[in-house]
Design an enzyme around this catalytic site. Structure first.
Site, mmCIF file in Angstrom:
data_model
loop_
_atom_site.group_PDB
_atom_site.id
_atom_site.type_symbol
_atom_site.label_atom_id
_atom_site.label_comp_id
_atom_site.label_asym_id
_atom_site.label_seq_id
_atom_site.Cartn_x
_atom_site.Cartn_y
_atom_site.Cartn_z
ATOM 1 N N THR A 69 0.869 -1.313 -0.210
ATOM 2 C CA THR A 69 0.008 -0.051 -0.059
ATOM 3 C C THR A 69 0.890 1.247 0.001
ATOM 4 O O THR A 69 0.550 2.256 -0.539
ATOM 5 C CB THR A 69 -0.775 0.101 1.089
ATOM 6 N N SER B 153 1.668 -7.604 -0.666
ATOM 7 C CA SER B 153 2.380 -8.180 0.280
ATOM 8 C C SER B 153 1.974 -9.738 0.200
ATOM 9 O O SER B 153 2.849 -10.797 0.607
ATOM 10 C CB SER B 153 2.838 -7.771 1.652
ATOM 11 N N THR C 164 1.588 -4.295 4.495
ATOM 12 C CA THR C 164 1.417 -4.631 5.946
ATOM 13 C C THR C 164 0.954 -5.956 6.203
ATOM 14 O O THR C 164 0.945 -6.524 7.284
ATOM 15 C CB THR C 164 0.728 -3.583 6.464
ATOM 16 N N ASP C 165 0.289 -6.452 5.162
ATOM 17 C CA ASP C 165 -0.467 -7.914 5.450
ATOM 18 C C ASP C 165 0.219 -8.789 5.898
ATOM 19 O O ASP C 165 -0.060 -9.733 6.866
ATOM 20 C CB ASP C 165 -1.326 -8.264 4.010
HETATM 21 N N1 ASP Z 1 -2.956 -5.462 1.072
HETATM 22 C C1 ASP Z 1 -1.821 -4.437 1.038
HETATM 23 C C2 ASP Z 1 -0.532 -5.294 1.090
HETATM 24 O O1 ASP Z 1 -0.138 -5.872 2.215
HETATM 25 C C3 ASP Z 1 -2.077 -3.826 2.488
HETATM 26 C C4 ASP Z 1 -0.943 -3.055 3.080
HETATM 27 O O2 ASP Z 1 0.197 -2.799 2.510
HETATM 28 O O3 ASP Z 1 -1.053 -2.359 3.965
HETATM 29 O O4 ASP Z 1 0.236 -5.235 0.157
#
Ligand code: ASP
Length: 329
Positions: A11, A57, A89-90
């Site tokens: 993200t 991710s 973050t995932d």
């Molecule tokens: N879906 C995103 C990822 O993990 C969420 C994020 O980056 O916060 O790539």
């Protein structure tokens, strides 16, 4: 003095849209990310960008993470003060923990990401990236293993959890609290942890083919899904109720499985440890240990799975797994 910045997508870099489908996609490079950080020049440290992947991710693999650790390692050997990795973050709690298990340097390896993409008001990416770069440059952050800098907090990868699907304060270390904070740009480490010896280097080919299942226990669970699991997987992490309990019907199923593969008992609760010698009912922690399950201690199910997979890929057997759980759990 320089800091290597390895970008993997997520993200924090999702500033673009595809014409043929709705929603943001990864577009921003490391140069774009650093250009969006106010005050970066005052840091006075050159940032050496390495755009490595541009994916959500959820797409990252263990093999890719081992390669990222190798690249970070080379950067440190070539003189970098520290390394920052940006990603989604995932899966950050798994990737950062994997890196922590093998990171051999005193130099900080710092992961970060963002919850609000760059097209949104109050996007948190630039602040998180600046905090991560400050941590990577800070002498006080040396010898702490892999760190995660988000929301002006510094967390040990070892204890980190993603606790909320959308909040910018999603990252927490429920068992310990953050190790430190970034206050007026200064990195303040408030608690230091004792590092574990890094695991021996892992062969990525072996990691690819090492399958560790994660099984979440639910009410009325009879374990049918576990039939023949040992034909497809090398080990399983069980996320049990509370302090490590399962329904009475499931206990013998797990016991049978533990005769054929390592079965590690963890808690699905989100924080706290599984117990060792408090409850005595069928399906309790004492009963499951008697049936051969290994105690995961304070490791959450996701981290236990990462550790188990690395150990098995390195050729470890049940004894090595038990010894590592005693250290890490
Ligand atoms: N879906 C995103 C990822 O993990 C969420 C994020 O980056 O916060 O790539």
């Amino acid at each position: 003095m320089s800091i290597a910045l390895i970008t993997l997508g997520g993200t924090i870099a999702m500033g673009g849209v595809d014409a043929d489908r709705p929603g943001v996609v990864t577009r921003l490079t490391g140069a774009d990310l650093t250009a969006a950080v106010p005050g970066l020049a005052q840091l006075g440290v050159p940032v050496d960008v390495r755009d490595t992947h541009a994916v959500p991710s959820a797409h990252l693999t263990g093999r890719q993470l081992l390669a990222v650790v190798d690249e970070a390692s080379r950067a440190v050997s070539d003189g970098a003060t520290g390394v920052v990795v940006t990603q989604g973050t995932d899966t950050l709690e798994e990737t950062a923990f994997l890196a922590d298990l093998v990171w051999p340097h005193a130099a900080p390896l710092v992961f970060t990401g963002a919850m609000r993409n760059p097209t949104l008001a109050g996007a948190d990416g630039p602040a998180n990236l600046l905090a991560a770069l400050r941590v990577a440059a800070a002498p006080t952050a040396r010898d702490l293993g892999v760190l995660v800098a988000v929301n002006d907090e510094v967390h040990a990868a070892r204890w980190l959890r993603k606790t909320h699907s959308t909040s910018i304060s999603t990252f927490a270390s429920p068992n310990t609290g953050p190790l430190g904070q970034v206050i007026e740009g200064e990195v303040r480490v408030l608690t230091r942890l004792v590092r574990h010896e890094p695991l021996s280097p892992i062969d990525p080919d072996r990691l690819d083919t090492t399958r560790v299942a994660l099984y979440v226990v639910t009410m009325d669970d009879d374990g049918l899904l576990l039939n023949d699991l040992d034909h497809t997987h090398h080990a399983v992490v069980v996320a049990g109720f509370g302090v490590g309990h399962v329904p009475a019907t499931l206990a013998p199923v797990l016991g049978d499985l533990a005769e054929r593969m390592p079965v590690v008992l963890t808690s699905r609760s989100g924080a706290g440890s599984v117990l060792r010698h408090t409850y005595g009912a069928v399906g309790s922690e004492t009963d499951l240990q008697r049936r051969g399950l290994l105690n995961g201690g304070l490791l959450d199910p996701y981290k236990a799975r990462v550790l188990l997979r690395l150990l098995l890929a390195a050729g470890g057997g049940r004894d090595e797994v038990a010894a590592a759980l005693a250290r890490h759990g």
